[in-house]
Design a protein around this motif. Sequence first.
Motif, PDB file in Angstrom:
ATOM      1  N   PRO A 272       0.699  -1.136   0.308  1.00 19.72           N
ATOM      2  CA  PRO A 272      -0.010   0.193  -0.120  1.00 19.72           C
ATOM      3  C   PRO A 272       0.976   1.218  -0.072  1.00 19.72           C
ATOM      4  N   TYR A 273       0.495   2.121  -0.304  1.00 20.83           N
ATOM      5  CA  TYR A 273       0.807   3.918  -0.872  1.00 20.83           C
ATOM      6  C   TYR A 273      -0.467   4.487  -0.458  1.00 20.83           C
ATOM      7  N   LEU A 274       0.474   5.805   0.589  1.00 22.32           N
ATOM      8  CA  LEU A 274      -0.466   7.092   0.666  1.00 22.32           C
ATOM      9  C   LEU A 274       0.358   8.439   0.134  1.00 22.32           C
ATOM     10  N   GLY A 275       0.072   8.932  -0.528  1.00 20.81           N
ATOM     11  CA  GLY A 275       0.205  10.445  -1.165  1.00 20.81           C
ATOM     12  C   GLY A 275      -1.393  10.894  -1.490  1.00 20.81           C
ATOM     13  N   LYS A 276      -0.176  12.115  -2.426  1.00 22.22           N
ATOM     14  CA  LYS A 276      -0.962  13.219  -2.829  1.00 22.22           C
ATOM     15  C   LYS A 276      -0.906  13.674  -3.911  1.00 22.22           C
ATOM     16  N   SER A 277      -1.761  13.855  -4.514  1.00 15.87           N
ATOM     17  CA  SER A 277      -1.865  13.799  -6.122  1.00 15.87           C
ATOM     18  C   SER A 277      -2.284  15.155  -6.884  1.00 15.87           C
ATOM     19  N   GLU A 278      -2.943  14.557  -7.661  1.00 18.85           N
ATOM     20  CA  GLU A 278      -3.930  16.620  -8.402  1.00 18.85           C
ATOM     21  C   GLU A 278      -4.830  16.631  -7.686  1.00 18.85           C
ATOM     22  N   LYS A 279      -5.916  15.342  -7.480  1.00 15.86           N
ATOM     23  CA  LYS A 279      -6.409  15.743  -6.414  1.00 15.86           C
ATOM     24  C   LYS A 279      -7.371  15.603  -5.044  1.00 15.86           C
ATOM     25  N   GLY A 280      -5.588  15.888  -4.181  1.00 17.49           N
ATOM     26  CA  GLY A 280      -5.914  15.318  -2.847  1.00 17.49           C
ATOM     27  C   GLY A 280      -5.205  14.480  -2.554  1.00 17.49           C
ATOM     28  N   VAL A 281      -5.924  13.559  -1.786  1.00 16.46           N
ATOM     29  CA  VAL A 281      -5.608  12.343  -1.104  1.00 16.46           C
ATOM     30  C   VAL A 281      -5.786  11.620  -2.106  1.00 16.46           C
ATOM     31  N   TYR A 282      -4.383  10.335  -2.487  1.00 14.31           N
ATOM     32  CA  TYR A 282      -4.008   8.546  -2.923  1.00 14.31           C
ATOM     33  C   TYR A 282      -4.198   7.821  -2.146  1.00 14.31           C
ATOM     34  N   PHE A 283      -4.225   6.827  -2.118  1.00 12.19           N
ATOM     35  CA  PHE A 283      -4.054   5.860  -1.504  1.00 12.19           C
ATOM     36  C   PHE A 283      -3.960   4.314  -3.152  1.00 12.19           C
ATOM     37  N   ALA A 284      -2.906   3.318  -2.803  1.00 13.22           N
ATOM     38  CA  ALA A 284      -2.529   3.435  -4.059  1.00 13.22           C
ATOM     39  C   ALA A 284      -1.839   1.714  -3.810  1.00 13.22           C
ATOM     40  N   THR A 285      -2.489   0.976  -3.942  1.00 16.78           N
ATOM     41  CA  THR A 285      -2.053  -1.113  -4.089  1.00 16.78           C
ATOM     42  C   THR A 285      -1.631  -1.550  -5.292  1.00 16.78           C
ATOM     43  N   ILE A 286       0.146  -2.028  -4.914  1.00 15.51           N
ATOM     44  CA  ILE A 286       0.408  -3.233  -5.907  1.00 15.51           C
ATOM     45  C   ILE A 286       0.071  -4.539  -5.866  1.00 15.51           C
ATOM     46  N   HIS A 287      -0.718  -5.099  -6.441  1.00 14.60           N
ATOM     47  CA  HIS A 287      -0.829  -6.167  -5.489  1.00 14.60           C
ATOM     48  C   HIS A 287       0.755  -7.286  -5.444  1.00 14.60           C
ATOM     49  N   LYS A 288       1.218  -7.968  -5.018  1.00 11.95           N
ATOM     50  CA  LYS A 288       2.421  -8.682  -5.519  1.00 11.95           C
ATOM     51  C   LYS A 288       2.699  -8.745  -6.149  1.00 11.95           C
ATOM     52  N   TYR A 289       1.191 -10.429  -6.533  1.00 12.63           N
ATOM     53  CA  TYR A 289       1.605 -11.575  -7.227  1.00 12.63           C
ATOM     54  C   TYR A 289       1.762 -11.497  -8.791  1.00 12.63           C
ATOM     55  N   ASN A 290       0.510 -10.158  -8.945  1.00  8.50           N
ATOM     56  CA  ASN A 290      -0.358 -10.149 -10.089  1.00  8.50           C
ATOM     57  C   ASN A 290       0.091  -9.272 -10.414  1.00  8.50           C
ATOM     58  N   ASN A 291       1.086  -7.972 -10.014  1.00 13.09           N
ATOM     59  CA  ASN A 291       0.932  -6.682 -10.763  1.00 13.09           C
ATOM     60  C   ASN A 291       0.047  -5.960 -10.784  1.00 13.09           C
TER      61      ASN A 291
END
Length: 447
Positions: A272-291
């Motif tokens: 998981p990753y919490l960050g800031k981008s164009e429209k405010g607060v973003y949360f992203a994930t990259i699954h370890k097994y299927n990207n």
Amino acid sequence: MDDPQQAETAPPEDAPARPLLHSVRGVFLNYIGHWRPRFFARPSARPAGAPDYGDLDFLPDYSRGYNSILDHCNGLLLYGNAWLYCVVNTATRRWERLPRMDANNYVPYLVFDPALSHGYEVLLFRREPDKPKKFDLVEFLSLLDDMSGVEEDAENEDQDEPAVEPLPRQSIDDLHRLTEWPPSQWTLPVFSSATGEWRERSFVREGEAVKTMASMQQPMEWGPRWRYSVYWRGALYVHCRGAFVARLSLLDGKYRVFNTPIDFEESKHACPYLGKSEKGVYFATIHKYNNLLRVWNLGESSGPIDWVLKHTIELDESTLWAAARFYQHEINGPWILEDNNNDDVEEKMVPLKENIECNSDDDNVMSNQGGCEEQYSHIYFLGFHPYKEVIFLRLSFTGVAYHLNSSKVQYLGKLHPKDYCTAYSNGIYESFMYTPCMVGELSETPP
């Protein structure tokens, strides 16, 4: 847009700070077991006297020891360790050392809004919530009822000689850790540049507390941090373990805790990753097994806080590697690691343009349409572009940028320092996207 070659001057003391440009000028990287941070950016010709954003040699102990970049917020860096905190502006080459604070059990967060004022604050969060010092009998029994696997079997025992089995030590420890978190009033050590000292500041909870094991909720952990924070519109958002986000308002002293878009079990298999981008607060994930890359935006404009799914992308790892291999045969990349490729920097120097950051119009770009069949290591986050829907990724020690709306891939460059040994346990510890800001009130200047 202002010409970045124009001379920058500090704003008046009674005026808000003036941001430089809404652009990413590079990424500060911390390496596991390496002696200092590195700056990854596009080399460019600079006029005489212009700042070298990656040059931090003027900081105390920068050339020796193992101090790190601890946080970044709108152009200011927090640098040091648990006993040394320095707030730094590399664009003005000014800095100041904070009063000594034994923060070995804390992780610091820097908050700064150049659109509002020159002032900044540093908030300290405990690595793990305090354990209750003692329980009364009623509370102890109620906690026992909540523990799974605890059964009442006294009725099946001999009434004259009841068998009382002592509670295992591990269960006692779990009882101490099974606490309401965060408390109704959350008190943190806070340094304010306005007062020049550390003071305790309390935040009053809105809504319900999280009722789970404390080991799952602590806001941070030893080792490489997979949580970050976002400072957005007067509030600090902290990614907590156990799939929660704490939102602390510095404007009214209130806070609340809410879930991330994924639960605790899923977070074990998706980075998981919490960050800031164009429209405010973003949360992203990259699954370890299927990207599988998923990106959410936090909606707060009306009604309850809710995560809105914006992107679901199956990252083709072979395409990312193909982009890297194709271009690195010709050049090391449009970005370089400072102090790493000094032997060929002169050949890479280019005239300073209005936009020297990640730009899909003049950097090497390829579509996400498949590459080779080889599979490599996991994909990790470097960070969000704070003003565009672009996400920076790394594959081992290779940096790429992925444009979420167009699926374009940009090869940025190599992330491996020449003096850094290659080992299974080595890697990038943390990364901070750097956006310069001209602020002139920090007290110290380089000798």
